[in-house]
Design a protein around this motif. Structure first.
Motif, short mmCIF file in Angstrom:
data_model
loop_
_atom_site.label_atom_id
_atom_site.label_comp_id
_atom_site.label_asym_id
_atom_site.label_seq_id
_atom_site.Cartn_x
_atom_site.Cartn_y
_atom_site.Cartn_z
N ALA A 23 0.62 -1.45 -0.06
CA ALA A 23 0.18 0.36 -0.09
C ALA A 23 0.92 1.39 -0.18
CB ALA A 23 -1.19 0.42 1.20
N VAL A 24 2.20 1.72 0.28
CA VAL A 24 3.29 2.45 0.64
C VAL A 24 3.74 2.45 -0.81
CG1 VAL A 24 4.96 3.02 1.97
CG2 VAL A 24 3.58 1.88 3.10
N VAL A 25 4.05 1.03 -1.51
CA VAL A 25 4.71 2.04 -2.53
C VAL A 25 3.56 2.32 -3.17
CG1 VAL A 25 5.54 0.56 -3.96
CG2 VAL A 25 6.09 -0.55 -2.28
N ARG A 26 2.50 1.40 -3.49
CA ARG A 26 1.52 2.21 -4.60
C ARG A 26 0.81 3.75 -4.56
NH1 ARG A 26 -3.07 -2.08 -3.11
NH2 ARG A 26 -1.42 -2.49 -2.13
N THR A 27 1.30 3.61 -3.19
CA THR A 27 0.79 5.15 -1.81
C THR A 27 1.85 6.72 -3.04
OG1 THR A 27 -0.04 5.24 -1.12
CG2 THR A 27 0.54 7.02 -0.39
N GLY A 30 1.93 6.48 -6.87
CA GLY A 30 0.20 7.54 -7.06
C GLY A 30 1.10 8.53 -7.52
N ALA A 31 1.98 9.42 -5.99
CA ALA A 31 1.97 9.82 -5.93
C ALA A 31 3.23 10.84 -6.89
CB ALA A 31 2.76 10.79 -4.69
N VAL A 32 4.36 10.53 -7.61
CA VAL A 32 5.32 10.71 -8.24
C VAL A 32 4.45 10.63 -9.36
CG1 VAL A 32 7.06 10.47 -9.52
CG2 VAL A 32 7.16 10.08 -6.89
N GLY A 33 3.68 9.68 -9.86
CA GLY A 33 2.88 9.84 -12.00
C GLY A 33 2.38 10.87 -11.34
N ARG A 34 1.53 11.25 -10.50
CA ARG A 34 0.22 12.75 -10.36
C ARG A 34 1.59 14.07 -10.53
NH1 ARG A 34 -2.15 9.28 -6.60
NH2 ARG A 34 -1.71 10.34 -5.21
#
Length: 180
Positions: A23-27, A30-34
């Motif tokens: 879940a931390v990796v996905r967060t 996702g933030a870097v992608g945004r």
């Protein structure tokens, strides 16, 4: 016979890898992608402004300059006759119109301002201060953008020898022929 390492009385410990919860990796991903998408959109908007937004700025400035130059033409003295000497024109203040340059082959029809500073060239082509004005003896030097602010000289490279350049000033219309 070999019996292995001596027993030291301590249990053998295996190193365990610390696992990061998914879940931390996905967060984080996702933030870097945004952030990257936002930066990309901002860069795209900046490029769009440079190519098209500055042209709108220049078109508005050209309209104002054209009105100002038309008023100056209306106030100008009539053309001198062959017996009347032509007065030497005084360059206008920086940013004021000096004339209209027309290059039919590449579709240029722009008001030229006095000066070549960044603010001057945002309004259209600019006449280098200190160089002769159009119609005077010597080379009248005019600068302009090729990609932004209306790109008045975008296709300047398409001109060939003997192509005509016309500059209308308050002292008359001056025809130039490209020599090289």
């Amino acid at each position: 016979m070999y019996e292995g390492p001596p027993d030291l009385g301590e249990p053998r410990r295996l190193r365990q890898r610390r696992q990061v919860p998914s879940a931390v990796v996905r967060t984080v991903v996702g933030a870097v992608g945004r952030v990257l998408i936002t930066v990309g959109l901002l860069i795209l908007l900046f490029v769009a402004y440079q190519l098209w937004g500055t042209a709108i700025w220049e078109a508005r400035a050209q309209s104002d300059l054209e009105d100002k130059f038309d008023r100056e033409l209306a106030r100008a003295e009539p053309e001198p006759t062959a017996t009347t000497p032509r007065p030497t024109p005084v360059p206008p203040p920086a940013g004021d119109p000096i004339g209209v340059i027309r290059i039919d082959k590449i579709g240029v029809d722009k008001v030229v301002v006095e000066g070549t500073t960044v603010p001057d060239l945002r309004n259209g082509p600019g006449h280098y201060e200190g160089s002769p004005l159009p119609g005077q003896l010597g080379n009248a030097a005019i600068a302009g953008h090729r990609t932004t602010y209306g790109a008045p000289f975008e296709n300047l490279d398409q001109l060939e020898e003997r192509d005509r350049i016309s500059i209308q000033t308050v002292t008359g219309t001056w025809e130039y022929e490209l020599t090289r």
